[in-house]
Design a protein around this motif. Structure first.
Motif: not given
Length: 132
Positions: A107-108, A71-78, A92-100
């Motif tokens: 958005g956010h 829930r914390e990640f979904c609301l605020y990210g890292e 942190y740009n989690w999406a840059a390393d995302y390979r899911g």
């Protein structure tokens, strides 16, 4: 939700305006608002797991799971603990390393122009007649 629960939070990023709007509301109404917000899901997994929708995004290992950390990640990210020139938390740009496997829609954090954006396909009568 945190503020309505009595937590001491910074009134930034539009929260002051929200609290001003709720200033004349009854305690019962505020309680109902807090219950409603608390009852919302942290993220949606759609299309048999091919699409995930979350406010601040979601790493693959959190998708479809429910916990305080998710829930914390979904609301605020890292966040790094720093703030930028606008007073917003540096994330942190989690999406840059995302390979899911799933496409994650989020958005956010505003950006001038999304990277890797896809032009939408627009169905027109001409496209339909060509068998598209």
């Amino acid at each position: 939700m945190r503020k309505l629960g009595g937590k001491d939070v910074k009134l930034t990023h539009g929260l002051q305006e929200t609290m001003n709007q709720l200033a004349t509301a009854t305690d019962d109404f505020k309680s109902k608002i807090a219950q409603f917000i608390d009852g919302l899901v942290s993220h949606y997994v759609l299309d048999d797991g091919k699409l995930v929708v979350a406010h601040a995004g979601l790493k693959e290992e959190f998708q479809g799971r429910g916990s305080g950390a998710v829930r914390e990640f979904c609301l605020y990210g890292e966040t790094t603990g720093e703030t930028d020139e606008f007073g917003l938390p540096v994330r942190y740009n989690w999406a840059a390393d995302y390979r899911g496997q799933a496409m994650v829609v989020y958005g956010h954090t505003p950006v001038p122009r999304p990277s890797g954006s896809i032009e939408p396909f627009v169905s027109t009568p001409a496209a339909s007649s060509e068998g598209r």
